[in-house]
Scaffold this active site. Structure first.
Site, mmCIF file in Angstrom:
data_model
loop_
_atom_site.group_PDB
_atom_site.id
_atom_site.type_symbol
_atom_site.label_atom_id
_atom_site.label_comp_id
_atom_site.label_asym_id
_atom_site.label_seq_id
_atom_site.Cartn_x
_atom_site.Cartn_y
_atom_site.Cartn_z
ATOM 1 N N ALA A 245 26.239 32.450 40.586
ATOM 2 C CA ALA A 245 25.287 31.558 41.258
ATOM 3 C C ALA A 245 23.852 31.937 40.888
ATOM 4 C CB ALA A 245 25.527 31.608 42.761
ATOM 5 N N ARG A 246 23.272 32.860 41.626
ATOM 6 C CA ARG A 246 21.968 33.419 41.306
ATOM 7 C C ARG A 246 21.999 34.878 41.729
ATOM 8 N NH1 ARG A 246 21.391 29.708 38.583
ATOM 9 N NH2 ARG A 246 19.747 28.130 38.551
ATOM 10 N N ASP A 270 27.238 37.025 36.049
ATOM 11 C CA ASP A 270 26.600 36.180 35.032
ATOM 12 C C ASP A 270 25.119 36.023 35.339
ATOM 13 O OD1 ASP A 270 26.556 34.342 32.824
ATOM 14 O OD2 ASP A 270 26.518 32.679 34.248
ATOM 15 N N GLU A 275 16.238 38.434 36.104
ATOM 16 C CA GLU A 275 16.566 38.112 34.708
ATOM 17 C C GLU A 275 15.296 38.029 33.863
ATOM 18 O OE1 GLU A 275 19.003 34.568 34.636
ATOM 19 O OE2 GLU A 275 20.337 35.401 36.133
ATOM 20 N N HIS A 293 23.738 35.236 31.813
ATOM 21 C CA HIS A 293 23.549 33.877 32.373
ATOM 22 C C HIS A 293 23.976 32.788 31.378
ATOM 23 C CE1 HIS A 293 21.080 31.461 35.529
ATOM 24 N NE2 HIS A 293 22.133 30.775 35.101
HETATM 25 O O1 LIG Z 1 22.353 28.238 36.159
HETATM 26 C C1 LIG Z 1 22.529 27.109 35.836
HETATM 27 C C2 LIG Z 1 22.149 25.964 36.641
HETATM 28 O O2 LIG Z 1 21.640 26.171 37.756
HETATM 29 O O3 LIG Z 1 22.301 24.817 36.173
#
Ligand SMILES: O=CC(=O)O
Length: 336
Positions: A245-246, A270, A275, A293
């Site tokens: 996700a984040r 990921d 980042e 990512h």
């Molecule tokens: O990380 C990818 C997105 O938010 O589309």
């Protein structure tokens, strides 16, 4: 005298859907900024050079031009701007409230990202359960399996999905093919046709009873560090955690401690809090599988995302509406 077309500002670059983007020129003059950083961009806005821009199409990497879309930037944006079309699912680079206050509407790209992100998510679940990072690293160091230990099978393990939006629901189907048992926590329980038999549990129950926890929720002020020291303490010892996700939904420093103590057996990540900087405690830990990512990093998905976002821009220009407004603005009807 011919009426002037509205302008559509491209923040970032189109990499796939060139024809579809060019076709927007039927409805708008397609323009790009001259600026290469936030200071210049704010000046460019203030100079009036971007007056007449009604729609902005933005990519993640355009943050290098504008910085965060926050109250300061919103203040400087051209008065003509009415729509920002963000080319991604997660729009945590954008503060929605100041835009809503200025009656600027925002869209994101849901759905198009679901398959590729859920694929990476499943890859990380399998990789973390099997602890493939150790074997893969050892092999390249010419140590064959190195310190690899036996992994675990996904079959009959309880997968707790935190955030059951499009990616969470797609992951559920992937994980069921591996005979995992699915439970989920979401702000609200889904309708049975979306839930498709997944068990709805409280956040605490999910933490306490899942063998694998997958984070599939958006990052915002409510979800920042939703997983931290107190939450790790509630989990099963030896839990596996995966995040596509984040990064900032999980407290990375607390995660490093939970890995070091053995509370968390392995993780698949990921996404990261800062980042492209990665916490050294994650880089050093062999029980951590890392991807830079790349959840949506496929030709098909990147193309679908651009096409979807161009549809948002086209609808904004031709109908004064967005195909996929962000949830915070979805119920607002008075934009005048
Ligand atoms: O990380 C990818 C997105 O938010 O589309």
């Amino acid at each position: 005298m011919a009426t002037q077309k509205p302008k559509c500002l491209l923040l970032g670059i189109i990499e796939h859907a060139f024809e579809q983007y060019a076709a927007l020129s039927e409805y708008a003059e397609l323009v790009t900024p001259k600026s290469t950083n936030r200071e210049e961009f704010i000046e460019e806005c203030k100079s009036g050079a971007l007056d007449g821009v009604v729609v902005a199409f933005r990519t993640f990497t355009s943050v290098s031009i504008t910085g965060r879309i926050d109250a300061e930037l919103v203040e400087a944006l051209p008065k003509s701007l009415k729509f920002i079309c963000h080319n991604g699912a997660g729009y945590d680079q954008i503060d929605i409230q100041p835009l809503t206050d200025r009656k600027i509407r925002v869209s994101n790209v849901p759905t198009a990202v679901d398959d590729s992100t859920a694929d990476v998510n499943m890859f990380l679940i399998l990789g973390a359960l099997r602890n493939f990072n150790i074997g893969m690293t050892a092999l390249r160091a010419k140590e064959w399996r190195g310190a690899s230990t036996l992994g675990n099978d996904p079959q009959d393990k309880v997968l707790g999905i935190v955030g059951m939006g499009g990616i969470g629901q797609t992951l559920k189907r992937r994980a069921e093919a591996f005979d995992m048992k699915i439970q989920y926590y979401n702000r609200r329980q889904l309708d049975p046709d979306q839930e498709q038999g997944a068990k709805y549990v409280s956040f605490d129950e999910l933490l306490a009873t899942s063998d694998v926890i997958s984070l599939n929720l958006p990052l915002n002020a409510h979800t920042r560090h939703i997983i931290s020291t107190a939450e790790f303490a509630k989990m099963k010892t030896g839990v596996v955690i995966v995040n596509t996700a984040r990064g900032a939904v999980m407290d990375e420093a607390a995660l490093v401690e939970a890995l070091n103590s053995g509370k968390v057996r392995s993780v698949g990540l990921d996404v990261f809090e800062e980042e492209p900087t990665i916490h050294p405690g994650l880089l050093e830990n062999p029980n951590v599988m890392l991807i830079p990512h790349m959840g949506t990093f496929t030709v098909e998905t990147q193309t679908k995302m651009e096409v979807w976002n161009i549809e948002n821009a086209k609808m904004a220009l031709t109908q004064g509406q967005l195909k996929s407004p962000v949830p915070e603005q979805a119920s607002i009807t008075d934009w005048d």
